[in-house]
Design a protein around this motif. Structure first.
Motif, PDB file in Angstrom:
ATOM      1  N   GLY A  16      36.582  39.566  42.468  1.00 47.36           N
ATOM      2  CA  GLY A  16      35.226  41.206  42.453  1.00 47.36           C
ATOM      3  C   GLY A  16      34.397  40.283  43.526  1.00 47.36           C
ATOM      4  N   GLY A  18      30.958  41.031  42.531  1.00 47.05           N
ATOM      5  CA  GLY A  18      29.406  41.513  41.326  1.00 47.05           C
ATOM      6  C   GLY A  18      28.849  40.593  42.500  1.00 47.05           C
ATOM      7  N   ILE A  19      27.345  40.579  40.752  1.00 44.38           N
ATOM      8  CA  ILE A  19      26.219  39.692  41.120  1.00 44.38           C
ATOM      9  C   ILE A  19      27.630  38.211  41.093  1.00 44.38           C
ATOM     10  CG2 ILE A  19      24.413  38.344  40.002  1.00 44.38           C
ATOM     11  CD1 ILE A  19      23.570  41.131  39.828  1.00 44.38           C
ATOM     12  N   GLY A  20      28.859  38.090  39.894  1.00 46.49           N
ATOM     13  CA  GLY A  20      28.949  37.044  39.852  1.00 46.49           C
ATOM     14  C   GLY A  20      29.706  36.614  40.923  1.00 46.49           C
ATOM     15  N   GLU A  39      37.935  42.126  46.859  1.00 43.94           N
ATOM     16  CA  GLU A  39      37.257  43.015  46.549  1.00 43.94           C
ATOM     17  C   GLU A  39      37.664  44.018  46.567  1.00 43.94           C
ATOM     18  OE1 GLU A  39      34.857  43.354  43.558  1.00 43.94           O
ATOM     19  OE2 GLU A  39      34.709  46.095  44.419  1.00 43.94           O
ATOM     20  N   ALA A  40      37.526  45.046  45.273  1.00 39.05           N
ATOM     21  CA  ALA A  40      38.684  45.440  44.975  1.00 39.05           C
ATOM     22  C   ALA A  40      38.345  47.467  46.102  1.00 39.05           C
ATOM     23  CB  ALA A  40      39.052  46.437  43.701  1.00 39.05           C
ATOM     24  N   GLY A  52      15.940  42.549  36.671  1.00 42.12           N
ATOM     25  CA  GLY A  52      15.264  41.472  36.243  1.00 42.12           C
ATOM     26  C   GLY A  52      15.211  40.102  36.447  1.00 42.12           C
ATOM     27  N   ARG A 121      18.724  46.226  43.498  1.00 43.57           N
ATOM     28  CA  ARG A 121      20.246  45.755  43.747  1.00 43.57           C
ATOM     29  C   ARG A 121      20.819  45.719  45.025  1.00 43.57           C
ATOM     30  NH1 ARG A 121      23.315  44.861  38.512  1.00 43.57           N
ATOM     31  NH2 ARG A 121      21.455  45.783  36.510  1.00 43.57           N
ATOM     32  N   LYS A 141      41.255  45.567  48.016  1.00 41.33           N
ATOM     33  CA  LYS A 141      42.402  44.338  47.776  1.00 41.33           C
ATOM     34  C   LYS A 141      42.029  44.128  45.962  1.00 41.33           C
ATOM     35  CE  LYS A 141      44.361  42.960  50.891  1.00 41.33           C
ATOM     36  NZ  LYS A 141      46.026  43.237  51.214  1.00 41.33           N
ATOM     37  N   VAL A 143      43.280  44.089  42.450  1.00 41.63           N
ATOM     38  CA  VAL A 143      44.512  42.649  41.778  1.00 41.63           C
ATOM     39  C   VAL A 143      45.437  43.498  40.578  1.00 41.63           C
ATOM     40  CG1 VAL A 143      44.698  40.463  40.507  1.00 41.63           C
ATOM     41  CG2 VAL A 143      43.453  40.553  42.768  1.00 41.63           C
ATOM     42  N   ASP A 175      35.638  40.620  37.744  1.00 47.48           N
ATOM     43  CA  ASP A 175      35.530  41.598  38.186  1.00 47.48           C
ATOM     44  C   ASP A 175      35.221  43.001  36.802  1.00 47.48           C
ATOM     45  OD1 ASP A 175      37.554  40.130  36.359  1.00 47.48           O
ATOM     46  OD2 ASP A 175      39.082  41.405  36.951  1.00 47.48           O
ATOM     47  N   ASP A 323      30.949  39.435  33.576  1.00 48.26           N
ATOM     48  CA  ASP A 323      30.757  40.042  32.688  1.00 48.26           C
ATOM     49  C   ASP A 323      32.274  40.171  31.695  1.00 48.26           C
ATOM     50  OD1 ASP A 323      28.413  41.008  32.540  1.00 48.26           O
ATOM     51  OD2 ASP A 323      28.326  43.032  33.118  1.00 48.26           O
ATOM     52  N   ALA A 333      17.140  41.629  29.596  1.00 47.58           N
ATOM     53  CA  ALA A 333      17.538  41.737  30.734  1.00 47.58           C
ATOM     54  C   ALA A 333      18.064  40.279  30.691  1.00 47.58           C
ATOM     55  CB  ALA A 333      16.128  41.569  31.586  1.00 47.58           C
ATOM     56  N   GLY A 335      22.189  40.010  31.625  1.00 49.87           N
ATOM     57  CA  GLY A 335      23.313  39.536  31.386  1.00 49.87           C
ATOM     58  C   GLY A 335      23.539  38.979  33.475  1.00 49.87           C
ATOM     59  N   ALA A 336      22.952  39.229  34.211  1.00 53.94           N
ATOM     60  CA  ALA A 336      23.364  38.312  36.430  1.00 53.94           C
ATOM     61  C   ALA A 336      22.535  37.113  35.501  1.00 53.94           C
ATOM     62  CB  ALA A 336      22.018  39.710  37.087  1.00 53.94           C
ATOM     63  N   GLY A 337      21.292  36.276  34.996  1.00 58.55           N
ATOM     64  CA  GLY A 337      21.302  35.941  34.531  1.00 58.55           C
ATOM     65  C   GLY A 337      22.189  35.162  33.937  1.00 58.55           C
TER      66      GLY A 337
HETATM   67  C1  FAD Z   1      21.394  49.395  32.602  1.00 59.55           C
HETATM   68  C2  FAD Z   1      21.157  48.453  33.280  1.00 59.55           C
HETATM   69  C3  FAD Z   1      20.188  47.407  33.178  1.00 59.55           C
HETATM   70  C4  FAD Z   1      21.138  45.235  33.509  1.00 59.55           C
HETATM   71  N1  FAD Z   1      20.208  45.283  33.634  1.00 59.55           N
HETATM   72  C5  FAD Z   1      19.952  43.996  34.040  1.00 59.55           C
HETATM   73  C6  FAD Z   1      18.683  42.999  34.414  1.00 59.55           C
HETATM   74  O1  FAD Z   1      17.183  43.646  34.209  1.00 59.55           O
HETATM   75  N2  FAD Z   1      18.863  41.998  34.435  1.00 59.55           N
HETATM   76  C7  FAD Z   1      19.740  40.703  34.087  1.00 59.55           C
HETATM   77  O2  FAD Z   1      20.595  39.898  34.809  1.00 59.55           O
HETATM   78  N3  FAD Z   1      21.389  41.610  34.307  1.00 59.55           N
HETATM   79  C8  FAD Z   1      21.032  42.560  33.964  1.00 59.55           C
HETATM   80  N4  FAD Z   1      22.041  43.556  33.770  1.00 59.55           N
HETATM   81  C9  FAD Z   1      23.160  42.791  33.669  1.00 59.55           C
HETATM   82  C10 FAD Z   1      23.967  43.278  34.974  1.00 59.55           C
HETATM   83  O3  FAD Z   1      24.139  44.089  35.911  1.00 59.55           O
HETATM   84  C11 FAD Z   1      25.872  42.220  34.557  1.00 59.55           C
HETATM   85  O4  FAD Z   1      25.385  41.824  34.202  1.00 59.55           O
HETATM   86  C12 FAD Z   1      26.268  41.645  36.316  1.00 59.55           C
HETATM   87  O5  FAD Z   1      25.967  42.462  37.215  1.00 59.55           O
HETATM   88  C13 FAD Z   1      27.628  41.373  36.370  1.00 59.55           C
HETATM   89  O6  FAD Z   1      28.056  41.651  37.397  1.00 59.55           O
HETATM   90  P1  FAD Z   1      29.177  40.854  37.321  1.00 59.55           P
HETATM   91  O7  FAD Z   1      29.742  40.503  38.957  1.00 59.55           O
HETATM   92  O8  FAD Z   1      29.860  40.003  36.212  1.00 59.55           O
HETATM   93  O9  FAD Z   1      30.317  41.917  37.248  1.00 59.55           O
HETATM   94  P2  FAD Z   1      30.451  43.338  38.302  1.00 59.55           P
HETATM   95  O10 FAD Z   1      28.708  44.080  38.842  1.00 59.55           O
HETATM   96  O11 FAD Z   1      31.147  44.356  37.205  1.00 59.55           O
HETATM   97  O12 FAD Z   1      31.102  42.881  39.078  1.00 59.55           O
HETATM   98  C14 FAD Z   1      32.424  43.237  39.427  1.00 59.55           C
HETATM   99  C15 FAD Z   1      32.987  44.114  40.431  1.00 59.55           C
HETATM  100  O13 FAD Z   1      34.915  43.478  40.645  1.00 59.55           O
HETATM  101  C16 FAD Z   1      35.597  44.220  41.424  1.00 59.55           C
HETATM  102  N5  FAD Z   1      36.632  44.615  40.891  1.00 59.55           N
HETATM  103  C17 FAD Z   1      37.078  45.071  39.555  1.00 59.55           C
HETATM  104  N6  FAD Z   1      38.531  44.681  38.789  1.00 59.55           N
HETATM  105  C18 FAD Z   1      39.311  44.166  40.622  1.00 59.55           C
HETATM  106  C19 FAD Z   1      39.751  44.320  40.208  1.00 59.55           C
HETATM  107  N7  FAD Z   1      41.276  44.560  40.110  1.00 59.55           N
HETATM  108  N8  FAD Z   1      40.614  43.550  41.377  1.00 59.55           N
HETATM  109  C20 FAD Z   1      39.515  43.437  42.477  1.00 59.55           C
HETATM  110  N9  FAD Z   1      38.466  43.383  41.942  1.00 59.55           N
HETATM  111  C21 FAD Z   1      38.218  44.247  41.269  1.00 59.55           C
HETATM  112  C22 FAD Z   1      34.930  45.841  41.323  1.00 59.55           C
HETATM  113  O14 FAD Z   1      34.114  46.546  42.107  1.00 59.55           O
HETATM  114  C23 FAD Z   1      33.014  44.733  41.626  1.00 59.55           C
HETATM  115  O15 FAD Z   1      32.758  44.853  42.624  1.00 59.55           O
HETATM  116  C24 FAD Z   1      22.057  45.278  33.170  1.00 59.55           C
HETATM  117  C25 FAD Z   1      22.743  45.760  32.981  1.00 59.55           C
HETATM  118  C26 FAD Z   1      23.306  47.399  33.001  1.00 59.55           C
HETATM  119  C27 FAD Z   1      24.115  47.802  32.717  1.00 59.55           C
END
Ligand code: FAD
Length: 459
Positions: A16, A18-20, A39-40, A52, A121, A141, A143, A175, A323, A333, A335-337
Motif C-alpha cells: 500500500g 498511501g501516507i503510511g 500498490e494495487a 492538517g 494531499r 500489484k 496482494v 493497505d 489505517d 486531524a 490519522g495521518a499523523g
Molecule cells: C475526511 C477525512 C479527513 C481527514 N483529515 C485528516 C487530517 O486533517 N489530518 C490527519 O492527520 N488525518 C486525516 N485523515 C486521516 C488520514 O487521511 C488517514 O489516516 C491516512 O490517509 C491513512 O493512510 P494509509 O496509508 O494508512 O491508508 P490509505 O490512504 O487508505 O492507503 C492504503 C493504500 O493501500 C492500497 N491497497 C489497498 N489494498 C491493497 C492490496 N491488497 N494490495 C496492495 N495495495 C493495496 C490502496 O490502493 C492505497 O493506496 C482524514 C481522513 C478522512 C476520511
C-alpha cells in the motif's frame, strides 16, 4: 554432493502506497533496509483534498528524514490572519449567522506548541514520492494472500491477484482501513475485529477556489476573512470544517453529517443527488453560505469507518501500519499523523534487525505493538469523543459553548506534546533487550555455576 543454499537477505514487503506505506518507505531508505512497495492501483494517487498535521506529525517527519519535513514546509499553508499561527481552528456555529446573531464570536482553540499547517494531499504525495526511488515501487500489484510458516526462517510468500508470487522476509500491511492484511493478522484469533465499523457519520468534500470562498463566507464578527483561517462550524446533527490549502489559493471544506442508520451501501462512497446533499444540511438550518460552498462538492457521501479497538498489530511476520491498524474518524486531524509516528518507530526498529531472522523481526513487531498500539488506539477513541463535542452531544458538555471551547483547548495536547524521541529510545532499548544473545562465556559460567551449586547440594 548437496550444497546449502544461503538464506535470502533481509527484504521487507510494504503493501500500500498511501501516507503510511510511503512514510515507511522513506524511513526504511533512511535506515538502509531493503524493501519493495506493492500498490494495487496503477499509479500513485491521493484520495480526498486537504490534510492538517499537528506538531507530533511534523516531528515524526523530521525524525524519519529531515528532507521530508523541509519539503513539507515548502508546500504547507497556515492561517492568513496575523497572530493566528498557533490557532488550530476557530469554533463557530453552523446555524444561520454562524452564531453572531446571538453574540457568538469565533472562539480560537490551539496551543503554543501547535503551528497551524495543512496541505493539499496531492502536494504531500508529491513531496513523499520525490524521496522514493520509483524502482522500489510496483504498481498494479494487489496482494491477495500472504503465507507464512509457523516456524523456521524469516520468509513470507505473497500472492498477487494477477497470479505473481514473490517472497520477502516480512510484510507490512499499509493497505488502509479495509485492507486485506488486517484479516491476515486478526482473522484467526479475533475475527470480530477485522472489519472496520461505521462511525455514524459521512462527509461531503469540496475544494473551493479561495477567491470564491472569500466572497461566499465573508468576514466574521472580528472583521477577519472567514475563509482565510481554519474553522470548525459546530451544531446539532452536523459539523463543517474549512481551512486554507495550496498556499492559500484554495479553501478545503469537509462537511460531516450525523447518521443514525447503519451504513448498508456496499461501497464506502455512495452517490446521491445534489438535492439530497443540500437537504442534508438545509434540514438542520445550516447557514446558507456553507451550503453554497457545496457547489464545488461532488454529491458523494463518504462513509467514515474506524477501528475503535485492535487487539494486536502483528501476527508472526505480518504487521499492520496506518489505517489498517487504527483507522480513525478525522475529528482530531490525527490519522495521518499516527501513520507517520508508526513509520518512524517501525523503520527505526527494522533498522536494528541485523539479518533475515524470524526472532529479530518478531521482536521488532512486538516492541512496535507495545509502543504504538496504546497511543494510536487512544487517538481513535478520543476522536470519536471529539465528534460528539462538535455535534453538541458530548456527555457532560452538550451544547454548553464555553465548555466546548475549553474542551477543544485541552483535548489535543496529549497528542501534540508527546515525546516521540523518547518512544524511539524506548523502542531501541526494548528491541536490544529482547534480542540480546547471551555470550558463550556467560553461558559457560552459568552452566559451571549450576554444576557447582548441584555439587554443593549433594555434598
Ligand atoms: C475526511 C477525512 C479527513 C481527514 N483529515 C485528516 C487530517 O486533517 N489530518 C490527519 O492527520 N488525518 C486525516 N485523515 C486521516 C488520514 O487521511 C488517514 O489516516 C491516512 O490517509 C491513512 O493512510 P494509509 O496509508 O494508512 O491508508 P490509505 O490512504 O487508505 O492507503 C492504503 C493504500 O493501500 C492500497 N491497497 C489497498 N489494498 C491493497 C492490496 N491488497 N494490495 C496492495 N495495495 C493495496 C490502496 O490502493 C492505497 O493506496 C482524514 C481522513 C478522512 C476520511
Amino acid at each position: 554432493m548437496g550444497s546449502i543454499s544461503p538464506s535470502p537477505p533481509l527484504h521487507i514487503a510494504i503493501v500500500g502506497a498511501g501516507i503510511g506505506g510511503l512514510a515507511l518507505a522513506i524511513g526504511l531508505l533512511r535506515q538502509g533496509v531493503p524493501y519493495t512497495l506493492y500498490e494495487a492501483a496503477g499509479a500513485y494517487s491521493a484520495v480526498g483534498a486537504g490534510v492538517g498535521l499537528g506538531p507530533n506529525a511534523l516531528a515524526a517527519m523530521d525524525a524519519i528524514d529531515a528532507r521530508f519535513r523541509a519539503l513539507y514546509n515548502q508546500i504547507s499553508t497556515g492561517n492568513v490572519t496575523p497572530g493566528k499561527d498557533h490557532v488550530m481552528m476557530d469554533a463557530m456555529l453552523l446555524e444561520d449567522g454562524f452564531g453572531e446573531k446571538r453574540g457568538w464570536k469565533p472562539a480560537p482553540y490551539g496551543a503554543p506548541c501547535y503551528d497551524r499547517t495543512s496541505a493539499h494531499r496531492v502536494d504531500l504525495l508529491n513531496v513523499m514520492t520525490s524521496l522514493i526511488p520509483i524502482s522500489t515501487v510496483k504498481f498494479n500489484k494487489r496482494v491477495k494472500t500472504v503465507d507464512q510458516k509457523a516456524e523456521g526462517g524469516a520468509k513470507v510468500t505473497i500472492t498477487f491477484e494477477d497470479g505473481e508470487v514473490v517472497e520477502a522476509s516480512a510484510v507490512i500491511g499499509c493497505d488502509g482501513a479495509k485492507g486485506a492484511t488486517r484479516q491476515m493478522v486478526l482473522g484467526e484469533k479475533y475475527p470480530d475485529q477485522v472489519r472496520a465499523t461505521y462511525s455514524g457519520k459521512y462527509v461531503y468534500r469540496s475544494i473551493v477556489p479561495m477567491e470564491d470562498a472569500v466572497k461566499i463566507l465573508g468576514k466574521d464578527a472580528l472583521g477577519d476573512e472567514i475563509a482565510g483561517d481554519a474553522k470548525m462550524f459546530i451544531g446539532k446533527g452536523a459539523n463543517v470544517t474549512t481551512f486554507p490549502i495550496s498556499k492559500g489559493t484554495q479553501c478545503n471544506m469537509v462537511a460531516f453529517k450525523l447518521d443514525d442508520k447503519p451504513w448498508t451501501y456496499p461501497e464506502w462512497t455512495q452517490p446521491v443527488t445534489r438535492e439530497e446533499m443540500v437537504n442534508d444540511f438545509e434540514e438542520l438550518g445550516v447557514d446558507k453560505r456553507l451550503i453554497k460552498m457545496l457547489d464545488w462538492a461532488k454529491p458523494l457521501r463518504w462513509s467514515i469507518h474506524h477501528h475503535l479497538t485492535t487487539p494486536v498489530y502483528y501476527n508472526g511476520l505480518i504487521c499492520l501500519l496506518g489505517d489498517s491498524a487504527h483507522a480513525t474518524t478525522p475529528h482530531q486531524a490525527a490519522g495521518a499523523g499516527q501513520c507517520l509516528e508508526d513509520a518512524l518507530i517501525l523503520s527505526r526498529l527494522l533498522g536494528l534487525v541485523s539479518a533475515p531472522d524470524r526472532d529479530q523481526l518478531e521482536a521488532a513487531f512486538k516492541v512496535y505493538d507495545e509502543i504504538r498500539r496504546p497511543r494510536a488506539q487512544k487517538v481513535v477513541q478520543t476522536s470519536k469523543q471529539a465528534g460528539l463535542v462538535y455535534t453538541l452531544s458530548a456527555p457532560g458538555i452538550g451544547d454548553d459553548l464555553d465548555a466546548i471551547v475549553k474542551d477543544l483547548n485541552h483535548r489535543f495536547l496529549w497528542i501534540w506534546e508527546h515525546d516521540l524521541m523518547a518512544d524511539v529510545d524506548r523502542a531501541e532499548k526494548e528491541f536490544k533487550a529482547l534480542t540480546r544473545k547471551e555470550p558463550e562465556t556467560m553461558n559457560m559460567k552459568r552452566v559451571s555455576a549450576s554444576v557447582v551449586e548441584k555439587t554443593a547440594l549433594t555434598a
